[in-house]
Scaffold this active site. Sequence first.
Site, mmCIF file in Angstrom:
data_model
loop_
_atom_site.group_PDB
_atom_site.id
_atom_site.type_symbol
_atom_site.label_atom_id
_atom_site.label_comp_id
_atom_site.label_asym_id
_atom_site.label_seq_id
_atom_site.Cartn_x
_atom_site.Cartn_y
_atom_site.Cartn_z
ATOM 1 N N GLU A 120 30.789 32.564 50.312
ATOM 2 C CA GLU A 120 32.177 32.932 50.004
ATOM 3 C C GLU A 120 33.044 32.480 51.177
ATOM 4 O O GLU A 120 33.156 33.166 52.183
ATOM 5 C CB GLU A 120 32.291 34.440 49.777
ATOM 6 C CG GLU A 120 33.654 34.828 49.222
ATOM 7 C CD GLU A 120 33.803 36.322 48.985
ATOM 8 O OE1 GLU A 120 34.763 36.707 48.301
ATOM 9 O OE2 GLU A 120 32.981 37.105 49.488
ATOM 10 N N ALA A 131 40.166 40.344 52.592
ATOM 11 C CA ALA A 131 39.532 40.889 53.798
ATOM 12 C C ALA A 131 38.656 39.863 54.499
ATOM 13 O O ALA A 131 37.878 40.214 55.381
ATOM 14 C CB ALA A 131 38.699 42.111 53.436
ATOM 15 N N HIS A 204 35.280 37.740 41.982
ATOM 16 C CA HIS A 204 35.959 39.038 41.803
ATOM 17 C C HIS A 204 37.283 38.835 41.055
ATOM 18 O O HIS A 204 38.374 38.936 41.594
ATOM 19 C CB HIS A 204 36.118 39.845 43.086
ATOM 20 C CG HIS A 204 36.487 39.099 44.332
ATOM 21 N ND1 HIS A 204 37.581 38.278 44.439
ATOM 22 C CD2 HIS A 204 35.893 39.079 45.549
ATOM 23 C CE1 HIS A 204 37.649 37.785 45.659
ATOM 24 N NE2 HIS A 204 36.639 38.245 46.347
ATOM 25 N N GLY A 236 36.555 50.800 39.918
ATOM 26 C CA GLY A 236 37.737 51.592 39.620
ATOM 27 C C GLY A 236 38.841 51.459 40.636
ATOM 28 O O GLY A 236 39.929 52.011 40.439
ATOM 29 N N HIS A 238 39.217 48.084 42.520
ATOM 30 C CA HIS A 238 39.611 46.675 42.514
ATOM 31 C C HIS A 238 40.317 46.267 41.228
ATOM 32 O O HIS A 238 41.202 45.408 41.255
ATOM 33 C CB HIS A 238 38.379 45.783 42.713
ATOM 34 C CG HIS A 238 37.930 45.673 44.138
ATOM 35 N ND1 HIS A 238 37.187 46.653 44.752
ATOM 36 C CD2 HIS A 238 38.134 44.696 45.061
ATOM 37 C CE1 HIS A 238 36.943 46.280 46.003
ATOM 38 N NE2 HIS A 238 37.507 45.109 46.217
ATOM 39 N N ASP A 259 30.013 43.490 45.322
ATOM 40 C CA ASP A 259 30.777 43.080 46.508
ATOM 41 C C ASP A 259 30.587 44.105 47.623
ATOM 42 O O ASP A 259 31.487 44.358 48.433
ATOM 43 C CB ASP A 259 32.258 42.897 46.177
ATOM 44 C CG ASP A 259 33.010 42.042 47.202
ATOM 45 O OD1 ASP A 259 32.367 41.508 48.132
ATOM 46 O OD2 ASP A 259 34.243 41.922 47.091
ATOM 47 N N LEU A 292 41.871 46.268 50.678
ATOM 48 C CA LEU A 292 40.503 46.470 50.235
ATOM 49 C C LEU A 292 39.597 45.449 50.901
ATOM 50 O O LEU A 292 39.925 44.254 50.973
ATOM 51 C CB LEU A 292 40.394 46.347 48.721
ATOM 52 C CG LEU A 292 40.793 47.576 47.904
ATOM 53 C CD1 LEU A 292 40.966 47.207 46.436
ATOM 54 C CD2 LEU A 292 39.781 48.695 48.055
ATOM 55 N N ALA A 293 38.437 45.890 51.387
ATOM 56 C CA ALA A 293 37.525 45.021 52.147
ATOM 57 C C ALA A 293 36.137 45.124 51.546
ATOM 58 O O ALA A 293 35.277 45.851 52.042
ATOM 59 C CB ALA A 293 37.508 45.425 53.618
ATOM 60 N N GLY A 294 35.906 44.402 50.430
ATOM 61 C CA GLY A 294 34.658 44.588 49.718
ATOM 62 C C GLY A 294 34.626 45.983 49.126
ATOM 63 O O GLY A 294 35.666 46.603 48.883
#
Length: 365
Positions: A120, A131, A204, A236, A238, A259, A292-294
Site C-alpha cells: 500500500e 494515515a 478501502h 462502522g 470507515h 485494515d 482515521l488510521a487503519g
Amino acid sequence: MTRLAGTLVTPERAYSGWLEFDHCIRALAPQPAPEGQPARYILPGFVDLHVHGGGDADCMDGEAAVRQMARFHAQHGTTTLLATTVTAPLADLEAALQGIAAVAANPGPGEARVLGAHLEGPFISPQRLGAQPPYTLLPSLETMRRLLGQAPIRVVTLAPELPGALELIAFLKAQGVRVQQGHTEATYEQSGAGFEAGAQGFTHFYNAMTPLRHREPGVVGLGLERAEWAEVIPDGLHVHPAALRAAWKAIPHLYAVSDAVAAAGMPEGAYRLGRHRVYKRGEGVFLADGTLAGSALTMNQAVLNLRRWGYAPPELVQMTSGHAARYLGLELGLEVGRPADLVVLDANFRLLEVYIGGQKVSVAA
C-alpha cells in the site's frame, strides 16, 4: 480425521450437514440437524487481504512481528492474509518485505497463512495520504522491480493519476499482481484510464479517494459504475452501513478487509503504524489530528457487524472469504480436496473454533 456437524455455509447456500477433514476436507454431505442440538455454523476461514498488524505487532517491524500478527488474527478466525505495508523509505519497505517473505516461505504453528504482501504505497497521492506516512514516490518500474525481488507481492495499491502510473499498472498486470486504486486524487477520467490499463480493484472503497458527486463522479463513481472487485472496511467507522449496502449492490465482488493495525486487540493508548504514532480510542484508531488510521477490526467482528446490518449467511461467506479468495485465484472453501481452513460460529455468529490446515487454533477470549 476430525468431523464437524452443523450448518455448512458456502457462498451459494447454507444447509445442515457434516464434513470430515485432516489437513484437507475429505468428505462432506447434507444431514438433518439432530433435534435439540444447539445451532452452529461452519464457514470457510476468513481471508483478509489488507492487514497491517494486530496484537501490538506492526508488520513493518520484520519477521517476528509478522508472525505475532499472523497468530493474533488466526485467533480471530483469519486463516489467510496479506501482510500490508505502509508508505515508508525504500530501505524500510525492503526490510519489511523480507520479513513477510520469511513468514510466507516458512509458516509457523498457529499462524494464519501469509500469502505474501499487499504493497500500500509508496506510489500514492500526497494529497490523499489518509494515515499513510509522507514518503510517497512517483511510480517507477525500477523501484517496483526492486521491491518485487524482496517478497511475493500479490496486491499493489497506487494512485492512477500519477506520472508513470499507467505504465506501472500494465507492468504489474503482466506479472500477475493485482493492482488497486487507492489513496488517490484521480478524476473520474483518470480513474477510468487506470481501470483500462489493468487496475482491477479499489482499496478501502470510499476512503482516501475522490468521492461521488453528480457532476464529478470521481473514483467512487467509477468504482460503482464499473468495478468487479473492491475491498471495504466494515467497522462502522470507515463506511456507513447504507453506503456499504450501496457498494454491495453495485460491485459484484465486494469483500471485507480489516485494515487492522497494531492496536487491534489492545487497550486504548498509543501504538505504531510504520513511522507514525497512532492512538486507539474506543473502537477506532486515529492520528493525533483525528484522522482515521487503519482500524482495530478483526474479521470475526466484521462478521458480527455484517450480520447485524442484515447480511445473510451465504453473503457473509462471500464478503469474508469467497470473493477475496477468487480475486487472488485461490482454491479455498467448503469442497472436498481443499485446505481444512475453517471457522465454527455459534447461533449468534460468535467465533467458537478455528482450524488452519486441519489444526485447531486457540480462539481469543
